[in-house]
Design a protein around this motif. Structure first.
Motif, PDB file in Angstrom:
ATOM      1  N   TRP A  72       0.876  -1.221   0.079  1.00  0.00           N
ATOM      2  CA  TRP A  72      -0.130  -0.109  -0.104  1.00  0.00           C
ATOM      3  C   TRP A  72       0.849   1.178   0.091  1.00  0.00           C
ATOM      4  CZ3 TRP A  72      -0.623   4.253   3.246  1.00  0.00           C
ATOM      5  CH2 TRP A  72      -1.961   5.073   3.231  1.00  0.00           C
ATOM      6  N   TYR A  73       1.769   1.470   0.926  1.00  0.00           N
ATOM      7  CA  TYR A  73       2.641   2.361   1.030  1.00  0.00           C
ATOM      8  C   TYR A  73       3.429   2.636  -0.523  1.00  0.00           C
ATOM      9  CZ  TYR A  73       6.564   5.807   2.317  1.00  0.00           C
ATOM     10  OH  TYR A  73       7.159   6.908   2.371  1.00  0.00           O
ATOM     11  N   LEU A  74       4.042   1.674  -0.922  1.00  0.00           N
ATOM     12  CA  LEU A  74       4.637   1.509  -2.362  1.00  0.00           C
ATOM     13  C   LEU A  74       3.695   1.929  -3.293  1.00  0.00           C
ATOM     14  CD1 LEU A  74       7.144   0.860  -3.976  1.00  0.00           C
ATOM     15  CD2 LEU A  74       6.139  -1.413  -4.514  1.00  0.00           C
ATOM     16  N   LEU A  75       2.477   1.671  -3.464  1.00  0.00           N
ATOM     17  CA  LEU A  75       1.525   2.327  -4.496  1.00  0.00           C
ATOM     18  C   LEU A  75       1.359   3.483  -4.311  1.00  0.00           C
ATOM     19  CD1 LEU A  75      -0.967   1.859  -6.412  1.00  0.00           C
ATOM     20  CD2 LEU A  75      -2.251   0.972  -4.383  1.00  0.00           C
ATOM     21  N   LEU A 104      -2.396 -11.924  -8.131  1.00  0.00           N
ATOM     22  CA  LEU A 104      -2.495 -13.168  -7.368  1.00  0.00           C
ATOM     23  C   LEU A 104      -1.747 -14.201  -7.621  1.00  0.00           C
ATOM     24  CD1 LEU A 104      -6.557 -12.979  -7.389  1.00  0.00           C
ATOM     25  CD2 LEU A 104      -5.257 -12.614  -5.335  1.00  0.00           C
ATOM     26  N   HIS A 105      -1.688 -14.440  -8.919  1.00  0.00           N
ATOM     27  CA  HIS A 105      -0.795 -15.283  -9.428  1.00  0.00           C
ATOM     28  C   HIS A 105       0.676 -15.211  -8.724  1.00  0.00           C
ATOM     29  CE1 HIS A 105       0.298 -18.842 -11.980  1.00  0.00           C
ATOM     30  NE2 HIS A 105       1.332 -18.282 -12.117  1.00  0.00           N
ATOM     31  N   ALA A 106       1.276 -14.046  -8.949  1.00  0.00           N
ATOM     32  CA  ALA A 106       2.524 -13.384  -8.383  1.00  0.00           C
ATOM     33  C   ALA A 106       2.643 -13.748  -6.968  1.00  0.00           C
ATOM     34  CB  ALA A 106       2.865 -12.187  -8.898  1.00  0.00           C
ATOM     35  N   LEU A 107       1.538 -13.457  -6.197  1.00  0.00           N
ATOM     36  CA  LEU A 107       1.750 -13.395  -4.595  1.00  0.00           C
ATOM     37  C   LEU A 107       1.663 -14.760  -4.122  1.00  0.00           C
ATOM     38  CD1 LEU A 107      -0.836 -10.314  -3.891  1.00  0.00           C
ATOM     39  CD2 LEU A 107       1.432 -10.759  -3.135  1.00  0.00           C
ATOM     40  N   ALA A 108       1.009 -15.589  -4.973  1.00  0.00           N
ATOM     41  CA  ALA A 108       0.846 -17.224  -4.596  1.00  0.00           C
ATOM     42  C   ALA A 108       2.444 -17.598  -4.554  1.00  0.00           C
ATOM     43  CB  ALA A 108       0.139 -17.876  -5.684  1.00  0.00           C
ATOM     44  N   TYR A 109       3.152 -16.962  -5.296  1.00  0.00           N
ATOM     45  CA  TYR A 109       4.576 -17.696  -5.522  1.00  0.00           C
ATOM     46  C   TYR A 109       5.334 -17.250  -4.016  1.00  0.00           C
ATOM     47  CZ  TYR A 109       5.014 -19.203 -10.260  1.00  0.00           C
ATOM     48  OH  TYR A 109       5.163 -19.712 -11.496  1.00  0.00           O
ATOM     49  N   GLN A 118       5.973  -7.179  -2.039  1.00  0.00           N
ATOM     50  CA  GLN A 118       5.285  -5.784  -2.021  1.00  0.00           C
ATOM     51  C   GLN A 118       4.981  -5.371  -3.431  1.00  0.00           C
ATOM     52  OE1 GLN A 118       8.264  -3.193  -0.077  1.00  0.00           O
ATOM     53  NE2 GLN A 118       9.664  -3.558  -1.642  1.00  0.00           N
ATOM     54  N   GLU A 119       5.773  -5.801  -4.400  1.00  0.00           N
ATOM     55  CA  GLU A 119       5.219  -5.136  -5.626  1.00  0.00           C
ATOM     56  C   GLU A 119       3.966  -5.760  -6.350  1.00  0.00           C
ATOM     57  OE1 GLU A 119       9.520  -3.994  -7.878  1.00  0.00           O
ATOM     58  OE2 GLU A 119       9.275  -5.912  -7.302  1.00  0.00           O
ATOM     59  N   ALA A 120       3.719  -6.940  -6.038  1.00  0.00           N
ATOM     60  CA  ALA A 120       2.697  -7.822  -6.631  1.00  0.00           C
ATOM     61  C   ALA A 120       1.522  -7.334  -5.725  1.00  0.00           C
ATOM     62  CB  ALA A 120       2.961  -9.155  -6.528  1.00  0.00           C
ATOM     63  N   MET A 121       1.755  -7.119  -4.269  1.00  0.00           N
ATOM     64  CA  MET A 121       0.665  -6.831  -3.630  1.00  0.00           C
ATOM     65  C   MET A 121       0.216  -5.360  -3.956  1.00  0.00           C
ATOM     66  SD  MET A 121      -1.437  -7.430  -1.118  1.00  0.00           S
ATOM     67  CE  MET A 121      -0.976  -8.761  -0.060  1.00  0.00           C
ATOM     68  N   SER A 122       1.184  -4.405  -4.214  1.00  0.00           N
ATOM     69  CA  SER A 122       0.919  -3.189  -4.810  1.00  0.00           C
ATOM     70  C   SER A 122      -0.216  -3.127  -5.900  1.00  0.00           C
ATOM     71  CB  SER A 122       2.064  -2.174  -5.006  1.00  0.00           C
ATOM     72  OG  SER A 122       1.860  -1.237  -5.590  1.00  0.00           O
ATOM     73  N   ALA A 123       0.211  -3.925  -7.016  1.00  0.00           N
ATOM     74  CA  ALA A 123      -0.408  -4.267  -8.088  1.00  0.00           C
ATOM     75  C   ALA A 123      -1.796  -4.725  -7.872  1.00  0.00           C
ATOM     76  CB  ALA A 123      -0.115  -5.234  -9.170  1.00  0.00           C
ATOM     77  N   TYR A 124      -2.047  -5.722  -6.864  1.00  0.00           N
ATOM     78  CA  TYR A 124      -3.381  -6.197  -6.346  1.00  0.00           C
ATOM     79  C   TYR A 124      -4.419  -5.081  -5.767  1.00  0.00           C
ATOM     80  CZ  TYR A 124      -7.020  -8.795  -4.199  1.00  0.00           C
ATOM     81  OH  TYR A 124      -8.157  -9.141  -3.670  1.00  0.00           O
ATOM     82  N   LEU A 125      -3.466  -4.461  -4.913  1.00  0.00           N
ATOM     83  CA  LEU A 125      -4.307  -3.474  -4.106  1.00  0.00           C
ATOM     84  C   LEU A 125      -4.957  -2.420  -5.250  1.00  0.00           C
ATOM     85  CD1 LEU A 125      -2.167  -2.957  -0.923  1.00  0.00           C
ATOM     86  CD2 LEU A 125      -4.442  -4.071  -1.108  1.00  0.00           C
ATOM     87  N   LEU A 126      -4.086  -1.902  -5.881  1.00  0.00           N
ATOM     88  CA  LEU A 126      -4.553  -0.902  -7.255  1.00  0.00           C
ATOM     89  C   LEU A 126      -5.864  -1.577  -7.792  1.00  0.00           C
ATOM     90  CD1 LEU A 126      -4.100   1.731  -8.607  1.00  0.00           C
ATOM     91  CD2 LEU A 126      -2.565   0.824 -10.102  1.00  0.00           C
ATOM     92  N   ALA A 127      -5.512  -2.525  -8.198  1.00  0.00           N
ATOM     93  CA  ALA A 127      -6.583  -3.427  -9.209  1.00  0.00           C
ATOM     94  C   ALA A 127      -7.894  -3.362  -8.431  1.00  0.00           C
ATOM     95  CB  ALA A 127      -6.164  -4.840  -9.626  1.00  0.00           C
ATOM     96  N   ARG A 128      -7.827  -4.104  -7.087  1.00  0.00           N
ATOM     97  CA  ARG A 128      -9.084  -4.335  -6.350  1.00  0.00           C
ATOM     98  C   ARG A 128      -9.723  -2.874  -6.067  1.00  0.00           C
ATOM     99  NH1 ARG A 128     -12.047  -8.821  -5.428  1.00  0.00           N
ATOM    100  NH2 ARG A 128     -13.603  -8.207  -3.879  1.00  0.00           N
ATOM    101  N   HIS A 129      -9.004  -2.065  -5.666  1.00  0.00           N
ATOM    102  CA  HIS A 129      -9.483  -0.745  -5.271  1.00  0.00           C
ATOM    103  C   HIS A 129     -10.146  -0.043  -6.513  1.00  0.00           C
ATOM    104  CE1 HIS A 129      -9.857   3.110  -3.128  1.00  0.00           C
ATOM    105  NE2 HIS A 129      -9.154   3.757  -4.100  1.00  0.00           N
ATOM    106  N   GLN A 130      -9.533   0.016  -7.655  1.00  0.00           N
ATOM    107  CA  GLN A 130     -10.145   0.594  -8.934  1.00  0.00           C
ATOM    108  C   GLN A 130     -11.357  -0.189  -9.372  1.00  0.00           C
ATOM    109  OE1 GLN A 130      -7.963   2.884 -11.810  1.00  0.00           O
ATOM    110  NE2 GLN A 130      -6.213   3.002 -10.589  1.00  0.00           N
ATOM    111  N   LEU A 131     -11.348  -1.284  -9.181  1.00  0.00           N
ATOM    112  CA  LEU A 131     -12.492  -2.234  -9.598  1.00  0.00           C
ATOM    113  C   LEU A 131     -13.581  -1.777  -8.683  1.00  0.00           C
ATOM    114  CD1 LEU A 131     -11.105  -5.719 -10.082  1.00  0.00           C
ATOM    115  CD2 LEU A 131     -12.323  -4.424 -11.702  1.00  0.00           C
TER     116      LEU A 131
END
Length: 549
Positions: free
Chosen positions: A48-51, A360-365, A171-184
């Motif tokens: 979140w902070y990175l985003l 989500l696929h990246a975070l699963a790793y 943190q980078e994959a989570m940043s992408a997930y949070l952005l996608a989810r928030h904007q959806l």
């Protein structure tokens, strides 16, 4: 309907912090063990902070993004909304007891403020495309880290080294997930607000959601669909092997002992195909944010059960259908002046669903490698008797395990360690019997105004199978049910007639994939889901948002 809630009595006065389970269902549904919750909280905080630092929105460091309530994780929705409101971006508005409740205080910017708001909105709108370009590198980085944890011999030095990497690797994959989810969520909310051509009241909330959902049933490139297609490809290999004389194959699959599948599988072509499938998706599982759960590469039972069902009856395949009519009906529900913008919003929703799935696929790793580290740390703690079994490690938070590994919490604290373990195991068992509300207003529970949200339109019937817990393999043409339908349930797409869940929302990646396969889905049933009888004939009406037995 999607943003409509009720609370007993009067909702809190003044500004409240709104906490939600909904954005976390694809990450980690159900109650979490202390280890999984602590890792998720740390990675979300950093992501979140990175985003928002990348957006230039001046995020406060070490913000409290996650809280735990009755064992369940909740995301702070108000924090992002307040940060964006300072930039002039209009927040989502939820309705509580028919009273409008914005996620943040906001006033429409005046002339000069509108320029600042436009710049901030443009930055936020452009970032998903940039992250989509970066996702391949982000995923490769996470996959390489997971592979490295497979190759380590887990000396004490290696345990300590990987320990320092866990918090930042995702943190980078989570940043992408949070952005996608928030904007959806933001785009869904704005589209629903603009659908004022439809008559108000009654089932209109469902009608509006169904229109948007229908306009999204042509998504390609979702990892959830690739998982399902991979199972079908495995069944094609298995059918060819059976036709060539591998008569023991179905008997081997039914026996259910897959511990040494690489050597015991009766078909060499199938063993090779399984190896390729698990090399691609073996780091996935159901409820994969709960790191106490084995990944498919460790325990491929659910993969094998899906494969067996595809051998017993022909698997279902995605049905491509033209969506032009659905898109036009969605746009027709908007005022003429909003239709061009509505078309752009639908396109952005498409792109965000793809970004969410890939993140989500990246975070699963990351969860896969972190689980492997936790089990290695458990082995270290078992050497001197602090832990008795590997799975006990998941009842300690990340920082506590670090203290065990650095010797700060050593054998002298054995009594304290064992007492903490017993207490947390008991608390976790209690949490598994609870179903707290999906939304919190400060500390007050808020329930959806209506049980059941439309995920995918259509009508389907079959016996209800809670597939993750039932011992029955006969899940073909069943209605599959889950606490929440995350990516791991993609294994059921070639099998099921329809899906139902206690939690979740139409924004989830699995639900987006189910639209491509045209399986009726109703999510967010709440208490109604737990009242459904296992094995009973169940009808799912995605259009009327009804589930009956």
């Amino acid at each position: 309907m999607l943003f409509d809630f009720t609370v007993p009595g009067a909702p809190p006065d003044g500004a409240v912090t709104i906490w939600s389970q909904f954005p976390l269902h694809p990450l980690a549904s159900g109650p979490l063990t202390p280890f999984s919750y602590s890792v998720l909280a740390e990675v979300i905080s950093r992501g979140w902070y990175l985003l928002y630092d990348r957006l230039g929105f001046d995020p406060p460091p070490r913000s409290r993004l996650l809280r735990r309530y009755q064992g369940y994780a909740y995301l702070n929705l108000s924090l992002s909304a307040r940060l964006e409101a300072k930039q002039g971006i209009e927040p989502v508005i939820v309705q509580v007891n028919q009273r409008l409740c914005p996620l943040a205080d906001w006033e429409k910017p005046r002339f000069l403020g509108s320029f600042k708001a436009s710049r901030a909105q443009r930055k936020r709108d452009e970032l998903p495309a940039a992250l989509a370009q970066e996702m391949e590198a982000i995923t490769q980085k996470a996959a390489a880290w997971s592979r490295r944890t497979q190759e380590l011999r887990w000396s004490q030095a290696e345990v300590l080294q990987v320990m320092e990497e866990i918090e930042r690797v995702g943190q980078e994959a989570m940043s992408a997930y949070l952005l996608a989810r928030h904007q959806l969520a933001w785009l869904y909310a704005k589209l629903l607000e603009r659908m004022d051509r439809l008559p108000q009241g009654g089932a209109n909330g469902a009608q509006k959601l169904l229109l948007i959902n229908g306009a999204l049933c042509d998504l390609t490139g979702l990892l959830e669909s690739e998982i399902a297609q991979g199972v079908i490809a495995l069944s094609d290999v298995a059918n060819r092997a059976a036709a060539a004389g591998a008569s023991a194959l179905v008997a081997w699959l039914k026996a259910g002992d897959y511990r040494d599948w690489q050597t015991t599988c009766p078909s060499r072509p199938l063993a090779e195909a399984l190896a390729a499938f698990l090399a691609r998706f073996g780091h996935r599982t159901m409820s994969e944010g709960e790191m106490a759960r084995p990944r498919w590469s460790e325990d491929p039972t659910m993969v094998m059960r899906s494969l067996l069902a595809c051998l017993e009856r022909p698997p279902k395949r995605p049905a491509r259908m033209p969506v032009g009519g659905y898109v036009q009906r969605t746009l027709d529900a908007l005022e003429p002046s909003s239709r061009r913008q509505g078309q752009q919003m639908l396109q952005r929703i498409h792109e965000l669903h793809l970004l969410q799935s890939r993140a989500l696929h990246a975070l699963a790793y990351v969860w896969d490698g972190t689980r492997r580290w936790a089990l290695a740390a458990a082995k270290e703690a078992m050497a001197d008797g602090r832990l008795d079994a590997p799975d006990e490690v998941f009842f300690f938070e990340l920082e506590e395990i670090k203290q065990m590994m650095t010797g700060e919490w050593n054998i002298s604290g054995l009594a304290e360690i064992r007492a903490a373990l017993a207490e947390r195991q008991a608390t976790h068992r209690e949490s598994q019997q609870l179903s707290p509300a999906p939304l919190l207003l400060d500390d007050q529970e808020a329930q959806p105004a209506r049980q059941g949200l439309p995920g995918v339109a259509g009508l389907a019937a079959g016996p209800l199978r809670r597939w993750a817990s039932t011992k029955k393999n006969g899940c073909h043409e069943a209605i599959l049910g889950a606490e929440a339908l995350d990516s791991g349930w993609a294994l059921g797409l070639p099998l099921a007639n329809g899906f139902v869940s206690a939690g979740g929302s139409p924004l989830d990646s699995f639900v987006a994939a189910a639209r491509v396969w045209h399986h009726p889905v109703v999510v967010g049933l709440g208490a109604q889901y737990w009242a459904l009888v296992e094995g009973a004939q169940t009808t799912v009406d995605g259009d009327a948002v009804l589930v009956s037995q």
